[in-house]
Motif scaffolding. Structure first.
Motif, short mmCIF file in Angstrom:
data_model
loop_
_atom_site.label_atom_id
_atom_site.label_comp_id
_atom_site.label_asym_id
_atom_site.label_seq_id
_atom_site.Cartn_x
_atom_site.Cartn_y
_atom_site.Cartn_z
N PHE A 93 0.70 -1.46 -0.04
CA PHE A 93 -0.09 -0.19 -0.04
C PHE A 93 0.77 1.79 0.49
O PHE A 93 0.69 2.24 -0.32
N GLU A 94 2.19 0.86 0.41
CA GLU A 94 3.05 2.85 0.95
C GLU A 94 3.47 2.51 -0.78
O GLU A 94 4.07 3.54 -1.15
N LYS A 95 3.40 1.99 -1.56
CA LYS A 95 4.26 1.91 -2.98
C LYS A 95 3.62 2.23 -3.74
O LYS A 95 3.22 3.11 -4.64
N PHE A 96 1.78 1.73 -3.65
CA PHE A 96 1.02 2.17 -4.21
C PHE A 96 0.61 4.02 -4.07
O PHE A 96 0.39 4.29 -4.63
N GLY A 97 0.75 4.29 -2.73
CA GLY A 97 0.59 5.32 -2.36
C GLY A 97 2.08 6.66 -3.32
O GLY A 97 1.92 7.24 -3.59
N TYR A 98 2.71 6.22 -3.16
CA TYR A 98 4.19 6.66 -4.44
C TYR A 98 3.65 6.72 -5.56
O TYR A 98 4.02 7.31 -6.97
N VAL A 99 3.23 5.65 -6.48
CA VAL A 99 2.94 5.61 -7.26
C VAL A 99 1.55 6.44 -7.96
O VAL A 99 2.20 7.56 -8.87
#
Length: 237
Positions: A19-25
């Motif tokens: 979910f954290e990676k999703f936020g950066y994308v």
């Protein structure tokens, strides 16, 4: 072997990381039209224990340069940053050259940070010119000699990857990035131009769709494991 509690704990940790990676994308896609923006990614790594971890990385690849009709617009063609100073005296660094004439004629960013050490553009000048080396000149009339107003500085860092995000498309120096070094005798500035974001819309969209599918699968698996865990408790009772 993992216990049921261990499986749930690891699943929650991995979903949080995804979910954290999703936020950066998503943030990179949201800044697709932000001038000079550098995309930030979260690189996932799988540990030996099965837990996901990651590191935040900024892609400093040059964005495309777009011609504009605004003489206040300045693009950086190459590496480096322009130092800017807030009304409170805070120093930051940016590649967003969408400048304007601010209070008392100062050349400022779109949110009123002073460019460099302060360059005043005369309100009644015929035109002003920003040279590739950053020197700024004004012309009182079409036939007069130019008058130098100052120089827009260009700086580079020993380790730009360690700069810190400061918000509003600005960066701060850190102990790991090192002190800024003034670049001399360069030809990196392009007046009447702006650098676009370097976000790749196709790869970012593809990554977002992949992460979305992965998150859905992970949450479904967590629900299955949770149901199994609850049934196991009921059997014991």
């Amino acid at each position: 072997m993992y216990s049921m509690q261990g499986i749930v704990r690891k699943s929650v940790s991995n979903v949080t990381t995804q979910f954290e990676k999703f936020g950066y994308v998503a943030n990179s896609l949201a800044n697709l039209n932000t001038r000079g923006y550098k995309s930030v990614s979260f690189e996932q790594m799988l540990n030996e224990d099965g837990y996901l971890t990651g590191a935040v990385r900024t892609d400093y690849e040059q964005g495309s340069i777009q011609v504009t009709s605004n003489p206040y617009d300045v693009a950086i063609n190459g590496t480096g940053f322009i130092p800017v100073i807030s009304p409170d005296g805070e120093v930051a660094y940016t590649r967003d050259g969408a400048f304007k004439q601010g209070k008392n004629g100062y050349l400022v960013t779109s949110d009123d940070w002073i460019v460099g050490e302060g360059i005043i553009i005369p309100a009644n000048c015929y035109k002003f010119e920003i040279k590739p080396n950053g020197e700024v000149y004004s012309y009182d009339t079409a036939n007069t000699e130019p008058r130098k107003l100052g120089t827009i500085p260009l700086v580079r860092f020993p380790s730009q990857e360690n700069l810190e995000q400061a918000g509003m498309n600005k960066l701060r120096a850190t102990e790991d990035s090192g002190e800024p070094v003034l670049v001399k005798n360069h030809k990196c500035f392009c007046q009447h131009n702006l650098e676009n974001s370097n976000t790749n819309v196709y790869s970012a969209t593809s990554e977002m769709l992949r992460l979305n599918a992965s998150l859905l699968a992970s949450t479904r698996m967590m629900k299955v494991v949770d149901d199994m865990y609850n049934k196991a408790i009921n059997i014991r009772e």
